[in-house]
Motif scaffolding. Structure first.
Motif, PDB file in Angstrom:
ATOM      1  N   UNK A   1     -32.320  25.215  10.278  1.00 33.42           N
ATOM      2  CA  UNK A   1     -31.768  26.560  10.151  1.00 33.42           C
ATOM      3  C   UNK A   1     -32.319  27.218   8.885  1.00 33.42           C
ATOM      4  N   UNK A   2     -32.957  28.393   8.991  1.00 34.21           N
ATOM      5  CA  UNK A   2     -33.523  29.041   7.801  1.00 34.21           C
ATOM      6  C   UNK A   2     -32.437  29.470   6.831  1.00 34.21           C
ATOM      7  N   UNK A   3     -32.781  29.444   5.541  1.00 33.78           N
ATOM      8  CA  UNK A   3     -31.819  29.872   4.535  1.00 33.78           C
ATOM      9  C   UNK A   3     -31.631  31.383   4.598  1.00 33.78           C
ATOM     10  N   UNK A   4     -30.394  31.863   4.596  1.00 34.23           N
ATOM     11  CA  UNK A   4     -30.177  33.312   4.588  1.00 34.23           C
ATOM     12  C   UNK A   4     -30.711  33.921   3.298  1.00 34.23           C
ATOM     13  N   UNK A   5     -31.294  35.102   3.402  1.00 35.12           N
ATOM     14  CA  UNK A   5     -31.784  35.814   2.227  1.00 35.12           C
ATOM     15  C   UNK A   5     -30.701  36.791   1.789  1.00 35.12           C
ATOM     16  N   UNK A   6     -30.349  36.734   0.513  1.00 31.04           N
ATOM     17  CA  UNK A   6     -29.264  37.566  -0.011  1.00 31.04           C
ATOM     18  C   UNK A   6     -29.841  38.549  -1.010  1.00 31.04           C
ATOM     19  N   UNK A   7     -29.466  39.807  -0.857  1.00 28.07           N
ATOM     20  CA  UNK A   7     -29.910  40.866  -1.750  1.00 28.07           C
ATOM     21  C   UNK A   7     -28.715  41.355  -2.551  1.00 28.07           C
ATOM     22  N   UNK A   8     -28.845  41.338  -3.876  1.00 31.64           N
ATOM     23  CA  UNK A   8     -27.798  41.820  -4.778  1.00 31.64           C
ATOM     24  C   UNK A   8     -28.283  43.124  -5.396  1.00 31.64           C
ATOM     25  N   UNK A   9     -27.516  44.187  -5.222  1.00 30.53           N
ATOM     26  CA  UNK A   9     -27.863  45.476  -5.802  1.00 30.53           C
ATOM     27  C   UNK A   9     -27.095  45.647  -7.101  1.00 30.53           C
ATOM     28  N   UNK A  10     -27.799  45.576  -8.216  1.00 23.31           N
ATOM     29  CA  UNK A  10     -27.155  45.699  -9.519  1.00 23.31           C
ATOM     30  C   UNK A  10     -27.302  44.436 -10.339  1.00 23.31           C
ATOM     31  N   UNK A  11     -27.756  44.586 -11.604  1.00 21.91           N
ATOM     32  CA  UNK A  11     -27.945  43.433 -12.490  1.00 21.91           C
ATOM     33  C   UNK A  11     -27.015  43.492 -13.677  1.00 21.91           C
ATOM     34  N   UNK A  12     -25.837  44.111 -13.491  1.00 15.99           N
ATOM     35  CA  UNK A  12     -24.822  44.082 -14.531  1.00 15.99           C
ATOM     36  C   UNK A  12     -24.125  42.733 -14.523  1.00 15.99           C
ATOM     37  N   UNK A  13     -23.026  42.598 -15.265  1.00 14.37           N
ATOM     38  CA  UNK A  13     -22.323  41.310 -15.314  1.00 14.37           C
ATOM     39  C   UNK A  13     -21.892  40.800 -13.947  1.00 14.37           C
ATOM     40  N   UNK A  14     -21.379  41.689 -13.085  1.00 13.29           N
ATOM     41  CA  UNK A  14     -20.919  41.252 -11.769  1.00 13.29           C
ATOM     42  C   UNK A  14     -22.083  40.782 -10.908  1.00 13.29           C
ATOM     43  N   UNK A  15     -23.129  41.609 -10.809  1.00 14.38           N
ATOM     44  CA  UNK A  15     -24.274  41.226  -9.994  1.00 14.38           C
ATOM     45  C   UNK A  15     -24.941  39.964 -10.490  1.00 14.38           C
ATOM     46  N   UNK A  16     -25.083  39.828 -11.808  1.00 17.08           N
ATOM     47  CA  UNK A  16     -25.720  38.635 -12.371  1.00 17.08           C
ATOM     48  C   UNK A  16     -24.886  37.388 -12.110  1.00 17.08           C
ATOM     49  N   UNK A  17     -23.563  37.494 -12.268  1.00 14.40           N
ATOM     50  CA  UNK A  17     -22.693  36.333 -12.043  1.00 14.40           C
ATOM     51  C   UNK A  17     -22.750  35.879 -10.592  1.00 14.40           C
ATOM     52  N   UNK A  18     -22.742  36.834  -9.652  1.00 12.97           N
ATOM     53  CA  UNK A  18     -22.824  36.479  -8.231  1.00 12.97           C
ATOM     54  C   UNK A  18     -24.173  35.818  -7.939  1.00 12.97           C
ATOM     55  N   UNK A  19     -25.259  36.412  -8.437  1.00 13.13           N
ATOM     56  CA  UNK A  19     -26.593  35.870  -8.167  1.00 13.13           C
ATOM     57  C   UNK A  19     -26.736  34.440  -8.685  1.00 13.13           C
ATOM     58  N   UNK A  20     -26.257  34.175  -9.896  1.00  7.94           N
ATOM     59  CA  UNK A  20     -26.357  32.813 -10.441  1.00  7.94           C
ATOM     60  C   UNK A  20     -25.504  31.844  -9.637  1.00  7.94           C
ATOM     61  N   UNK A  21     -24.303  32.276  -9.244  1.00  6.65           N
ATOM     62  CA  UNK A  21     -23.449  31.406  -8.438  1.00  6.65           C
ATOM     63  C   UNK A  21     -24.074  31.072  -7.102  1.00  6.65           C
ATOM     64  N   UNK A  22     -24.727  32.039  -6.470  1.00  5.38           N
ATOM     65  CA  UNK A  22     -25.381  31.800  -5.184  1.00  5.38           C
ATOM     66  C   UNK A  22     -26.605  30.905  -5.345  1.00  5.38           C
ATOM     67  N   UNK A  23     -27.339  31.055  -6.442  1.00  7.49           N
ATOM     68  CA  UNK A  23     -28.492  30.176  -6.682  1.00  7.49           C
ATOM     69  C   UNK A  23     -28.038  28.731  -6.824  1.00  7.49           C
ATOM     70  N   UNK A  24     -26.895  28.537  -7.480  1.00  6.45           N
ATOM     71  CA  UNK A  24     -26.390  27.172  -7.636  1.00  6.45           C
ATOM     72  C   UNK A  24     -26.015  26.565  -6.286  1.00  6.45           C
ATOM     73  N   UNK A  25     -25.718  27.405  -5.311  1.00 12.91           N
ATOM     74  CA  UNK A  25     -25.405  26.930  -3.961  1.00 12.91           C
ATOM     75  C   UNK A  25     -26.656  26.796  -3.099  1.00 12.91           C
ATOM     76  N   UNK A  26     -27.816  27.103  -3.671  1.00  7.30           N
ATOM     77  CA  UNK A  26     -29.068  26.903  -2.961  1.00  7.30           C
ATOM     78  C   UNK A  26     -29.584  28.092  -2.179  1.00  7.30           C
ATOM     79  N   UNK A  27     -29.008  29.262  -2.365  1.00  5.28           N
ATOM     80  CA  UNK A  27     -29.447  30.440  -1.605  1.00  5.28           C
ATOM     81  C   UNK A  27     -30.636  31.117  -2.271  1.00  5.28           C
ATOM     82  N   UNK A  28     -31.458  31.756  -1.442  1.00  2.82           N
ATOM     83  CA  UNK A  28     -32.509  32.623  -1.940  1.00  2.82           C
ATOM     84  C   UNK A  28     -31.890  33.968  -2.289  1.00  2.82           C
ATOM     85  N   UNK A  29     -32.036  34.376  -3.534  1.00  2.51           N
ATOM     86  CA  UNK A  29     -31.373  35.594  -4.006  1.00  2.51           C
ATOM     87  C   UNK A  29     -32.403  36.507  -4.654  1.00  2.51           C
TER      88      UNK A  29
END
Length: 434
Positions: A1-29
């Motif tokens: 099963x291919x890894x889902x690609x996740x797009x985060x709009x915004x690199x403020x504290x919220x966007x950065x925290x979500x992106x790092x959390x998703x990377x730790x789960x193995x997602x392409x962000x």
């Protein structure tokens, strides 16, 4: 099963925290963000720094200045209350991007022109002409995010941020109440100075756009606190940025393949609590919610309910904090600015009195590992969404045993002494009496 690609709009504290959390789960962000269009300064508390540390935003954390004294002039009284850490937003935002790159997150600096979304994914058109596709979209562009869908708005509020340069000196910050609003001000050690005036958006005394800078300088000249903190340099017209600071709560903060976080889900009045703290609070739970929507769709509605509940509860908590602080100012009760804000969003107390007779057990969504699941939680007066664990111990079985007639000693007998003492203290805090 291919890894889902996740797009985060915004690199403020919220966007950065979500992106790092998703990377730790193995997602392409991939994070798409444009730079902030104005220089700003924010004063934050220790809990914000703790949130940055918890999110893994170590470079952003290191950008905070050393704590400086914070003075409060409110309701005719002046006092120094605690300290705050001043965040230079240009430096802080650059550090957030450094944290993303260090974690292997793809970062595109661009402005979004259009988003086309459907059940099969999202197409995001950039102003450069490029188009990005994603299976899942995270909206984290703060107050700049499109205002789509139903929402609850607080009193319409406007903030006028002024910035100027003067000679270096000790860093400090202050807040003062005014007859028609309030002002926050701060000075960095390198001499950069900031003053933000917050008023009702319908204030009849506000001049046209061209006169706003002179108007703000005139308002500063009326403040002894401003002249004490800054000196004569504060009395000249300076660089100005006007922005809305109206509290907004979105009634739908998620879909099956998208999620709103931070100010894009709920934005608070700047007096209600630190905006970065609330952004991190909603963002830290997001990776588990997204992981559930993508990997456990059978629990998708449960995950969305979990996210919406907590966004709404955070919003009310911050709104009531602001309401109670507004209510402390008694000198101008009948002025429109104060009259409207001292009673919004409701009259519910910030903290409800403990009453063990009202404590009950329900099944509710919780974060279990990397996903959202359902478990028995204990609902209390002060925790309406329920408590699953207290220091790692599930409390629903304990409450059920006590409500079933078991004595406290019997209910706790299988636990180590340290946990017994901790749970006894927790029960007392909830109004339990043997």
């Amino acid at each position: 099963m291919p890894k889902p690609r996740i797009l985060v709009l915004g690199a403020g504290p919220a966007g950065a925290a979500v992106a790092l959390g998703l990377r730790r789960l193995g997602y392409e962000v991939c994070v798409v963000s444009e730079w902030r269009r104005f220089a700003a300064l924010e004063g934050v508390s220790q809990r914000v720094l703790d949130g940055l540390r918890h999110a893994g935003l170590t470079r952003a954390l290191a950008s905070a200045a050393a704590p400086s004294p914070r003075r409060v002039d409110w309701n005719g009284a002046s006092q120094v209350l605690n300290q705050e850490f001043l965040l230079d937003r240009p430096r802080f935002d650059a550090a957030l991007r450094d944290d993303l790159r260090a974690a292997g997150v793809e970062l595109i600096e661009a402005r979004v022109r259009q988003i086309d979304s459907g059940a099969d994914g999202h197409r995001v058109a950039l102003e450069s002409g490029a188009t990005l596709t994603a299976d899942f979209l995270v909206e984290a562009r703060g107050r700049q995010a499109p205002l789509a869908g139903g929402r609850r708005r607080g009193p319409e509020t406007l903030s006028l941020l002024n910035r100027w340069q003067q000679a270096p000196g000790p860093a400090a910050s202050a807040v003062e109440s005014l007859v028609d609003g309030w002002a926050w001000m701060a000075r960095l050690a390198d001499g950069r100075c900031y003053w933000q005036l917050t008023l009702d958006a319908a204030n009849a005394e506000l001049p046209g756009k061209e006169q706003l800078a002179a108007y703000c300088a005139q308002r500063r000249s009326q403040s002894a606190l401003v002249q004490e903190l800054f000196g004569a340099a504060a009395l000249q017209a300076s660089e100005l940025h006007a922005r809305s600071s109206t509290a907004i709560l979105f009634h739908e903060a998620s879909g099956t393949n998208w999620l709103r976080v931070g100010d894009a889900a709920m934005a608070v009045d700047p007096l209600s609590g630190n905006g970065i703290f609330q952004s991190l609070s909603s963002a830290l739970q997001a990776p588990a919610v997204i992981n559930t929507l993508l990997r456990h769709p059978e629990r998708g509605e449960l995950a969305r309910h979990f996210h919406q509940q907590r966004v709404e509860q955070l919003f009310l908590r911050f709104a009531r904090t602001g309401r109670d602080f507004y209510a402390l100012e008694q000198r101008w009760n009948e002025q429109p600015f104060w009259r409207e804000r001292r009673h919004w969003p409701d009259s519910a107390p910030m903290h409800a009195a403990a009453d063990f007779s009202q404590v009950h057990v329900v099944r509710a969504p919780v974060i279990c590992g990397d996903a959202i699941d359902e478990a028995e939680v204990v609902v209390t007066a002060d925790q309406p969404l329920g408590i699953w664990h207290v220091q790692g111990v599930a409390v629903a079985p304990l409450v059920r045993a006590l409500q079933g007639g078991a004595g406290l000693d019997r209910a706790l007998r299988d636990l180590p002494p340290a946990q017994q003492a901790m749970l006894r203290a927790w029960l007392v805090s909830q109004g339990y009496r043997e």
